[in-house]
Design a protein around this motif. Structure first.
Motif, mmCIF file in Angstrom:
data_model
loop_
_atom_site.group_PDB
_atom_site.id
_atom_site.type_symbol
_atom_site.label_atom_id
_atom_site.label_comp_id
_atom_site.label_asym_id
_atom_site.label_seq_id
_atom_site.Cartn_x
_atom_site.Cartn_y
_atom_site.Cartn_z
ATOM 1 N N MET A 28 10.729 74.854 77.397
ATOM 2 C CA MET A 28 11.531 74.229 77.819
ATOM 3 C C MET A 28 11.563 74.135 79.486
ATOM 4 N N GLU A 29 11.447 75.353 79.964
ATOM 5 C CA GLU A 29 11.254 75.681 81.399
ATOM 6 C C GLU A 29 9.783 74.989 81.954
ATOM 7 N N ILE A 30 8.762 75.388 81.296
ATOM 8 C CA ILE A 30 7.816 74.546 81.760
ATOM 9 C C ILE A 30 7.581 73.117 81.882
ATOM 10 N N LEU A 31 8.120 72.680 80.827
ATOM 11 C CA LEU A 31 8.343 71.200 80.696
ATOM 12 C C LEU A 31 9.341 70.496 81.655
ATOM 13 N N GLY A 32 10.319 71.196 81.922
ATOM 14 C CA GLY A 32 11.349 71.065 82.671
ATOM 15 C C GLY A 32 12.532 69.852 81.930
ATOM 16 N N HIS A 33 12.517 70.398 80.734
ATOM 17 C CA HIS A 33 13.411 69.691 79.922
ATOM 18 C C HIS A 33 14.743 70.096 80.520
ATOM 19 N N SER A 34 15.972 69.094 80.324
ATOM 20 C CA SER A 34 17.252 69.554 80.685
ATOM 21 C C SER A 34 17.972 70.426 79.640
ATOM 22 N N THR A 35 17.728 70.573 78.420
ATOM 23 C CA THR A 35 18.399 71.320 77.446
ATOM 24 C C THR A 35 17.255 71.750 76.359
ATOM 25 N N ILE A 36 17.597 72.914 76.151
ATOM 26 C CA ILE A 36 16.513 73.594 75.039
ATOM 27 C C ILE A 36 16.614 72.886 73.759
ATOM 28 N N THR A 37 17.902 72.172 73.363
ATOM 29 C CA THR A 37 17.909 71.412 72.075
ATOM 30 C C THR A 37 17.030 70.293 72.287
ATOM 31 N N LEU A 38 16.776 69.601 73.481
ATOM 32 C CA LEU A 38 15.796 68.592 73.559
ATOM 33 C C LEU A 38 14.395 69.087 73.203
ATOM 34 N N THR A 39 14.008 70.274 73.840
ATOM 35 C CA THR A 39 12.667 70.952 73.210
ATOM 36 C C THR A 39 12.713 71.358 71.880
ATOM 37 N N GLU A 66 12.616 61.820 94.356
ATOM 38 C CA GLU A 66 13.011 63.123 93.495
ATOM 39 C C GLU A 66 13.108 62.964 92.141
ATOM 40 N N PRO A 67 12.680 64.249 91.166
ATOM 41 C CA PRO A 67 12.617 63.829 89.958
ATOM 42 C C PRO A 67 14.020 63.796 89.349
ATOM 43 N N LYS A 68 14.400 63.436 88.217
ATOM 44 C CA LYS A 68 15.663 62.818 87.643
ATOM 45 C C LYS A 68 16.575 63.757 87.382
ATOM 46 N N THR A 69 16.057 65.113 87.145
ATOM 47 C CA THR A 69 17.014 66.178 86.884
ATOM 48 C C THR A 69 16.880 67.469 87.692
ATOM 49 N N ARG A 70 17.648 68.316 87.857
ATOM 50 C CA ARG A 70 17.353 69.295 88.375
ATOM 51 C C ARG A 70 16.555 70.335 87.755
ATOM 52 N N GLN A 71 16.361 70.292 86.423
ATOM 53 C CA GLN A 71 15.451 71.182 85.626
ATOM 54 C C GLN A 71 14.003 70.643 85.883
ATOM 55 N N SER A 72 13.803 69.464 86.137
ATOM 56 C CA SER A 72 12.434 69.011 86.340
ATOM 57 C C SER A 72 11.860 69.455 87.534
ATOM 58 N N ARG A 73 12.594 69.959 88.578
ATOM 59 C CA ARG A 73 12.150 70.564 89.869
ATOM 60 C C ARG A 73 11.956 71.967 89.462
ATOM 61 N N ARG A 74 10.507 72.331 89.347
ATOM 62 C CA ARG A 74 10.214 73.675 88.787
ATOM 63 C C ARG A 74 9.029 74.100 89.304
ATOM 64 N N THR A 75 8.638 75.331 89.408
ATOM 65 C CA THR A 75 7.334 76.017 89.918
ATOM 66 C C THR A 75 6.769 76.777 88.701
ATOM 67 N N LEU A 76 5.516 76.275 88.686
ATOM 68 C CA LEU A 76 4.647 76.661 87.667
ATOM 69 C C LEU A 76 3.458 77.635 87.863
ATOM 70 N N PRO A 77 2.883 78.438 87.244
ATOM 71 C CA PRO A 77 1.876 79.256 87.714
ATOM 72 C C PRO A 77 0.806 78.629 87.319
ATOM 73 N N ILE A 78 -0.317 78.612 88.104
ATOM 74 C CA ILE A 78 -1.771 77.885 88.213
ATOM 75 C C ILE A 78 -2.654 78.995 87.603
ATOM 76 N N PRO A 79 -3.219 78.557 86.300
ATOM 77 C CA PRO A 79 -4.098 79.350 85.719
ATOM 78 C C PRO A 79 -5.568 79.492 86.716
ATOM 79 N N SER A 80 -6.285 80.546 86.646
ATOM 80 C CA SER A 80 -7.331 80.727 87.225
ATOM 81 C C SER A 80 -8.402 79.627 87.119
ATOM 82 N N PRO A 81 -8.671 79.237 85.904
ATOM 83 C CA PRO A 81 -9.721 78.064 85.916
ATOM 84 C C PRO A 81 -9.235 76.790 86.341
#
Length: 296
Positions: free
Chosen positions: A254-265, A154-169
């Motif tokens: 932040m959400e795309i990268l799965g960072h734990s805080t916006i400060t990190l971003t 499992e990813p190390k943090t809850r934020q790392s588990r995320r769903t992302l859109p896939i661009p058409s290309p």
């Protein structure tokens, strides 16, 4: 960390008699004489080891086995930040042009366009990819613990588990990649061992890719394209930098990268924030200070 450092260096002390001085002495020894060659380990390794000890003593404190967490009373060594080198738009396009047709083209594109970590990309499974709805779920990461066989964790943090859109290309690339993988399966025959893994990016018999080999192939592409010598992880940084530079809100980055805080971003990509601010202010100026039409 426990086997190499904590147990041999402080394991002989009784838990209730462990002091900050013991922890400090351990960290000093790691920096000067630690490691296989006895020439010292990196400050980052010392930081990780202290973090493991701090967490263990934190649990001991909750259980009433110790009266204080001595690991929190010792400062870890300072780690020099690695200079981040990200592709600019022209370099990113040149890189994608250079890997076109490569059997790992989709892997490089996923890392660059979605900002996945290497372990997240190599651990991506087909059940986590929905090409019909155009979504990709980061649910596991490929790891090699204690240099043992690879495993999915499992990813190390809850934020790392995320769903992302896939661009058409990228969806088109993944469909072509899936077709190529099915051809690999037919060629492998009985040697195919990918059913238990079901990995999107696998070797020719369906097993996990070796991260070292992936990095080696990546570096060869950089050389052939005449691009700067960056790390594979810098594809993730390139994704974030390009997003910020085109005005994407830091929270979305932040959400795309799965960072734990916006400060990190914000701290990680502060070097590209000024240009994003300039773009935003220029756009606002275009609204506030429009030139009067002729004849007004």
């Amino acid at each position: 960390m426990v086997r190499l450092y904590l147990k041999p260096m402080i394991g002989s002390h009784q838990l209730v008699k462990l002091t900050p001085q013991h922890v400090q002495a351990m960290m000093n020894a790691m920096l000067t004489t630690g490691g296989k060659k006895g020439t010292g380990v990196s400050p980052r390794t010392v930081q990780y080891t202290r973090a493991v000890l701090r967490r263990a003593l934190g649990q001991a404190l909750k259980w009433g086995l110790v009266s204080r967490n001595v690991a929190t009373l010792v400062d870890p060594p300072r780690v020099e930040r690695h200079e981040m080198r990200a592709f600019d738009p022209a370099e990113a396009q040149r890189f994608l042009d250079g890997v076109r047709g490569d059997r790992l083209e989709a892997l490089y594109t996923v890392a660059l366009s979605l900002g996945l970590r290497q372990g997240e990309a190599l651990g991506l499974r087909w059940q986590d990819v929905d090409l019909d709805t155009g979504t990709l779920r980061v649910a596991v990461t490929l790891q090699r613990l204690n240099r043992q066989k690879p495993c999915l964790a499992e990813p190390k943090t809850r934020q790392s588990r995320r769903t992302l859109p896939i661009p058409s290309p990228l969806a088109t690339q993944l469909r072509a990649h899936r077709k190529r993988q099915l051809e690999d399966r037919l060629l492998a025959g009985e040697r195919w061992n990918g059913d238990d893994w079901n990995l999107v990016f696998a070797n020719r018999v369906g097993g996990p890719l070796d991260p070292t080999h992936v990095v080696k192939a990546f570096k060869q592409h950089l050389t052939r394209a005449g691009l700067p010598d960056i790390r594979f992880h810098d594809l993730r940084h390139s994704c974030a930098s390009l997003l910020v530079a085109q005005g994407t809100h830091p929270r979305e980055v932040m959400e795309i990268l799965g960072h734990s805080t916006i400060t990190l971003t914000m701290n990680t990509y502060s070097h590209v924030m000024p240009q994003a601010k300039r773009t935003a202010i220029d756009a606002l100026s275009g609204v506030l200070f429009t030139m009067p039409a002729a004849g007004d």
